[in-house]
Design a protein around this motif. Structure first.
Motif, PDB file in Angstrom:
ATOM      1  N   THR A   1      -3.080   1.269  -9.208  1.00 48.08           N
ATOM      2  CA  THR A   1      -3.536   0.129  -8.406  1.00 48.08           C
ATOM      3  C   THR A   1      -3.835  -1.059  -9.303  1.00 48.08           C
ATOM      4  O   THR A   1      -4.612  -0.961 -10.252  1.00 48.08           O
ATOM      5  CB  THR A   1      -4.790   0.512  -7.603  1.00 48.08           C
ATOM      6  OG1 THR A   1      -4.450   1.528  -6.661  1.00 48.08           O
ATOM      7  CG2 THR A   1      -5.355  -0.702  -6.881  1.00 48.08           C
TER       8      THR A   1
ATOM      9  N   PRO B   1      -3.494   6.713  -7.956  1.00 52.54           N
ATOM     10  CA  PRO B   1      -4.501   5.666  -7.680  1.00 52.54           C
ATOM     11  C   PRO B   1      -4.740   4.747  -8.881  1.00 52.54           C
ATOM     12  O   PRO B   1      -5.028   3.558  -8.693  1.00 52.54           O
ATOM     13  CB  PRO B   1      -5.747   6.479  -7.334  1.00 52.54           C
ATOM     14  CG  PRO B   1      -5.206   7.747  -6.752  1.00 52.54           C
ATOM     15  CD  PRO B   1      -3.965   8.043  -7.548  1.00 52.54           C
TER      16      PRO B   1
ATOM     17  N   LEU C   1       0.840  -1.195   0.000  1.00 50.74           N
ATOM     18  CA  LEU C   1       0.000   0.000   0.000  1.00 50.74           C
ATOM     19  C   LEU C   1       0.876   1.246   0.000  1.00 50.74           C
ATOM     20  O   LEU C   1       1.850   1.324   0.762  1.00 50.74           O
ATOM     21  CB  LEU C   1      -0.901  -0.012   1.232  1.00 50.74           C
ATOM     22  CG  LEU C   1      -1.834   1.177   1.428  1.00 50.74           C
ATOM     23  CD1 LEU C   1      -2.852   1.239   0.300  1.00 50.74           C
ATOM     24  CD2 LEU C   1      -2.527   1.083   2.782  1.00 50.74           C
ATOM     25  N   ALA C   2       0.539   2.189  -0.862  1.00 54.43           N
ATOM     26  CA  ALA C   2       1.257   3.462  -0.909  1.00 54.43           C
ATOM     27  C   ALA C   2       0.254   4.591  -1.076  1.00 54.43           C
ATOM     28  O   ALA C   2      -0.849   4.377  -1.580  1.00 54.43           O
ATOM     29  CB  ALA C   2       2.260   3.476  -2.060  1.00 54.43           C
ATOM     30  N   GLN C   3       0.644   5.751  -0.662  1.00 54.65           N
ATOM     31  CA  GLN C   3      -0.189   6.936  -0.879  1.00 54.65           C
ATOM     32  C   GLN C   3       0.127   7.543  -2.235  1.00 54.65           C
ATOM     33  O   GLN C   3       1.235   7.369  -2.774  1.00 54.65           O
ATOM     34  CB  GLN C   3       0.052   7.963   0.222  1.00 54.65           C
ATOM     35  CG  GLN C   3      -0.483   7.545   1.577  1.00 54.65           C
ATOM     36  CD  GLN C   3      -0.427   8.676   2.590  1.00 54.65           C
ATOM     37  OE1 GLN C   3       0.432   9.545   2.502  1.00 54.65           O
ATOM     38  NE2 GLN C   3      -1.344   8.666   3.540  1.00 54.65           N
ATOM     39  N   ALA C   4      -0.813   8.241  -2.795  1.00 56.41           N
ATOM     40  CA  ALA C   4      -0.575   8.942  -4.052  1.00 56.41           C
ATOM     41  C   ALA C   4       0.625   9.876  -3.890  1.00 56.41           C
ATOM     42  O   ALA C   4       0.761  10.558  -2.870  1.00 56.41           O
ATOM     43  CB  ALA C   4      -1.807   9.736  -4.448  1.00 56.41           C
TER      44      ALA C   4
ATOM     45  N   VAL D   1      -2.720   1.983  -4.380  1.00 56.46           N
ATOM     46  CA  VAL D   1      -2.356   3.382  -4.171  1.00 56.46           C
ATOM     47  C   VAL D   1      -3.603   4.133  -3.714  1.00 56.46           C
ATOM     48  O   VAL D   1      -4.616   4.161  -4.418  1.00 56.46           O
ATOM     49  CB  VAL D   1      -1.797   4.007  -5.454  1.00 56.46           C
ATOM     50  CG1 VAL D   1      -1.365   5.452  -5.192  1.00 56.46           C
ATOM     51  CG2 VAL D   1      -0.635   3.183  -5.991  1.00 56.46           C
ATOM     52  N   SER D   2      -3.506   4.720  -2.560  1.00 58.60           N
ATOM     53  CA  SER D   2      -4.644   5.456  -2.005  1.00 58.60           C
ATOM     54  C   SER D   2      -4.505   6.938  -2.327  1.00 58.60           C
ATOM     55  O   SER D   2      -3.407   7.481  -2.382  1.00 58.60           O
ATOM     56  CB  SER D   2      -4.717   5.243  -0.501  1.00 58.60           C
ATOM     57  OG  SER D   2      -3.555   5.757   0.131  1.00 58.60           O
ATOM     58  N   SER D   3      -5.645   7.572  -2.511  1.00 62.60           N
ATOM     59  CA  SER D   3      -5.636   9.013  -2.855  1.00 62.60           C
ATOM     60  C   SER D   3      -5.638   9.879  -1.611  1.00 62.60           C
ATOM     61  O   SER D   3      -5.813   9.412  -0.511  1.00 62.60           O
ATOM     62  CB  SER D   3      -6.844   9.335  -3.720  1.00 62.60           C
ATOM     63  OG  SER D   3      -8.041   8.962  -3.051  1.00 62.60           O
TER      64      SER D   3
ATOM     65  N   GLY E   1       3.620   8.700  -3.654  1.00 61.23           N
ATOM     66  CA  GLY E   1       4.653   7.910  -3.030  1.00 61.23           C
ATOM     67  C   GLY E   1       5.376   6.999  -3.998  1.00 61.23           C
ATOM     68  O   GLY E   1       5.168   7.072  -5.222  1.00 61.23           O
TER      69      GLY E   1
END
Length: 115
Positions: free
Chosen positions: A90, A87, A11-14, A113-115, A16
């Protein structure tokens, strides 16, 4: 029996970064064209990046300038450095090795990838 084992997903943030690795065994690694594909839910598998045995690279337009594929023949490993993640990146990412139209695939690693 050729085996490709991916690692590094998660999991990564936008905005990242993540680095995927794919270790191959046993094989004459250096002769293969190596690639990363991805498949998002409800979509077809698509080529993300590829690197030939001569280290020529190609990228999907959607990842150019953000992703970098590289290979270390001494370690039988191919990498995908993913920066500025979005995102839309993903998907399940698959490692591929191809020589003379014979293909081998890894089991896939999830990237979210989360926004």
């Amino acid at each position: 029996q050729v085996q490709l084992v991916e690692s590094g997903g998660g999991l990564a943030q936008a905005g990242g970064s993540l680095r995927l690795s794919c270790a191959a065994s046993p094989m004459s690694f250096s002769i293969y064209t190596l690639a990363w594909y991805r498949q998002a839910p409800g979509k077809q598998r698509e080529l993300v990046a590829a690197i030939t045995r001569g280290r020529t690279t190609e990228y999907a337009d959607s990842v150019k300038g953000r992703f970098t594929i590289s290979r270390d023949n001494a370690k039988n490993t191919v990498y995908l450095q993913m920066n500025s993640l979005e995102p839309e990146d993903t998907a399940v990412y698959y490692c591929n090795a191809e020589f003379n139209k014979v293909n081998f695939w890894g089991q896939g690693t999830q990237v979210t990838v989360s926004s």
